[in-house]
Design a protein around this motif. Structure first.
Motif, mmCIF file in Angstrom:
data_model
loop_
_atom_site.group_PDB
_atom_site.id
_atom_site.type_symbol
_atom_site.label_atom_id
_atom_site.label_comp_id
_atom_site.label_asym_id
_atom_site.label_seq_id
_atom_site.Cartn_x
_atom_site.Cartn_y
_atom_site.Cartn_z
ATOM 1 N N LEU A 107 -17.763 25.644 -23.751
ATOM 2 C CA LEU A 107 -17.518 26.043 -25.124
ATOM 3 C C LEU A 107 -18.270 25.079 -26.026
ATOM 4 C CD1 LEU A 107 -13.693 26.598 -24.676
ATOM 5 C CD2 LEU A 107 -15.474 28.349 -24.688
ATOM 6 N N GLU A 108 -18.577 25.516 -27.214
ATOM 7 C CA GLU A 108 -19.327 24.680 -28.155
ATOM 8 C C GLU A 108 -18.584 24.592 -29.473
ATOM 9 O OE1 GLU A 108 -23.188 26.431 -28.565
ATOM 10 O OE2 GLU A 108 -23.758 25.976 -26.507
ATOM 11 N N HIS A 109 -18.712 23.429 -30.105
ATOM 12 C CA HIS A 109 -18.100 23.218 -31.414
ATOM 13 C C HIS A 109 -18.978 22.237 -32.187
ATOM 14 C CE1 HIS A 109 -14.951 23.054 -34.404
ATOM 15 N NE2 HIS A 109 -15.009 21.739 -34.369
ATOM 16 N N SER A 110 -19.230 22.540 -33.444
ATOM 17 C CA SER A 110 -20.057 21.665 -34.294
ATOM 18 C C SER A 110 -19.178 20.868 -35.249
ATOM 19 C CB SER A 110 -21.060 22.491 -35.092
ATOM 20 O OG SER A 110 -22.006 23.065 -34.217
ATOM 21 N N ILE A 111 -19.545 19.604 -35.391
ATOM 22 C CA ILE A 111 -18.894 18.702 -36.340
ATOM 23 C C ILE A 111 -20.002 17.956 -37.066
ATOM 24 C CG2 ILE A 111 -17.324 16.754 -36.677
ATOM 25 C CD1 ILE A 111 -16.038 17.475 -33.965
ATOM 26 N N ASP A 112 -20.108 18.161 -38.360
ATOM 27 C CA ASP A 112 -21.077 17.439 -39.200
ATOM 28 C C ASP A 112 -22.502 17.450 -38.632
ATOM 29 O OD1 ASP A 112 -19.022 16.858 -40.960
ATOM 30 O OD2 ASP A 112 -18.597 14.915 -40.038
ATOM 31 N N GLY A 113 -22.937 18.595 -38.145
ATOM 32 C CA GLY A 113 -24.303 18.730 -37.657
ATOM 33 C C GLY A 113 -24.516 18.343 -36.205
ATOM 34 N N SER A 114 -23.485 17.810 -35.550
ATOM 35 C CA SER A 114 -23.577 17.508 -34.122
ATOM 36 C C SER A 114 -22.843 18.609 -33.360
ATOM 37 C CB SER A 114 -22.919 16.163 -33.807
ATOM 38 O OG SER A 114 -23.611 15.106 -34.441
ATOM 39 N N LYS A 115 -23.408 19.012 -32.213
ATOM 40 C CA LYS A 115 -22.779 20.040 -31.396
ATOM 41 C C LYS A 115 -22.194 19.394 -30.152
ATOM 42 C CE LYS A 115 -25.301 23.203 -29.300
ATOM 43 N NZ LYS A 115 -26.068 24.428 -29.007
ATOM 44 N N PHE A 116 -20.933 19.736 -29.861
ATOM 45 C CA PHE A 116 -20.239 19.215 -28.694
ATOM 46 C C PHE A 116 -19.986 20.357 -27.714
ATOM 47 C CE2 PHE A 116 -19.437 16.340 -32.135
ATOM 48 C CZ PHE A 116 -19.547 15.092 -31.548
ATOM 49 N N GLY A 171 -21.116 17.510 -22.923
ATOM 50 C CA GLY A 171 -22.415 17.216 -23.505
ATOM 51 C C GLY A 171 -22.353 17.247 -25.018
ATOM 52 N N TRP A 172 -23.472 16.876 -25.628
ATOM 53 C CA TRP A 172 -23.598 16.968 -27.074
ATOM 54 C C TRP A 172 -25.051 17.055 -27.457
ATOM 55 C CZ3 TRP A 172 -20.596 12.051 -26.377
ATOM 56 C CH2 TRP A 172 -21.424 10.967 -26.079
ATOM 57 N N GLU A 173 -25.274 17.492 -28.660
ATOM 58 C CA GLU A 173 -26.614 17.551 -29.237
ATOM 59 C C GLU A 173 -26.539 16.955 -30.633
ATOM 60 O OE1 GLU A 173 -27.928 21.624 -29.206
ATOM 61 O OE2 GLU A 173 -27.625 21.816 -27.042
ATOM 62 N N ASN A 174 -27.624 16.291 -31.022
ATOM 63 C CA ASN A 174 -27.746 15.736 -32.365
ATOM 64 C C ASN A 174 -26.676 14.688 -32.668
ATOM 65 O OD1 ASN A 174 -29.215 15.538 -34.755
ATOM 66 N ND2 ASN A 174 -27.820 16.897 -35.830
ATOM 67 N N LEU A 215 -11.737 16.952 -31.346
ATOM 68 C CA LEU A 215 -12.113 17.376 -29.997
ATOM 69 C C LEU A 215 -10.913 17.509 -29.073
ATOM 70 C CD1 LEU A 215 -15.381 15.275 -29.538
ATOM 71 C CD2 LEU A 215 -15.216 17.758 -29.904
ATOM 72 N N ILE A 216 -9.943 16.607 -29.166
ATOM 73 C CA ILE A 216 -8.777 16.700 -28.288
ATOM 74 C C ILE A 216 -7.968 17.945 -28.623
ATOM 75 C CG2 ILE A 216 -7.106 15.290 -29.580
ATOM 76 C CD1 ILE A 216 -7.649 15.249 -25.774
#
Length: 107
Positions: free
Chosen positions: A12-21, A60-63, A90-91
């Motif tokens: 699953l993916e979730h973005s926080i302030d321009g970073s993707k987790f 993983g993460w991006e940015n 995230l938790i």
């Protein structure tokens, strides 16, 4: 929306302030084992339990950048250095009953 089962292989993916987790939800059995391992005399070490759950489920993460602005490759040892508000968000996601609901919860 129906509840979906938790699958270890889900991504699953979730973005926080321009970073993707990239993460997966935690299995009930895994959560119980981590909580048991972090309980002494009836008291749970919440912070350590949360960090262990994230180390298990964050994939993983991006940015994501360090203090100097350099991109950081995903390494579980960096999870402990994420800001507290990011850890909290995230938790909440890894414990959600539905992957879709988890991804939509903060939008």
């Amino acid at each position: 929306m129906p509840v979906s089962i938790v699958a270890v292989e889900e991504k699953l993916e979730h973005s926080i302030d321009g970073s993707k987790f990239i993460y997966r939800r935690i299995l009930t059995e895994e959560r119980g084992q981590i909580l048991d391992a972090n309980t002494m005399q009836g008291k749970v070490d919440d912070r350590n339990a949360v960090l262990q759950m994230l180390e298990l489920c964050l994939k993983g993460w991006e940015n994501l950048i360090d203090a100097a602005g350099n991109a950081l490759d995903f390494k579980t040892e960096y999870i402990r250095h994420l800001p507290e508000d990011v850890l909290s968000e995230l938790i909440g996601l890894i414990g959600a009953s539905s992957g879709k609901r988890a991804a939509d919860r903060k939008k």
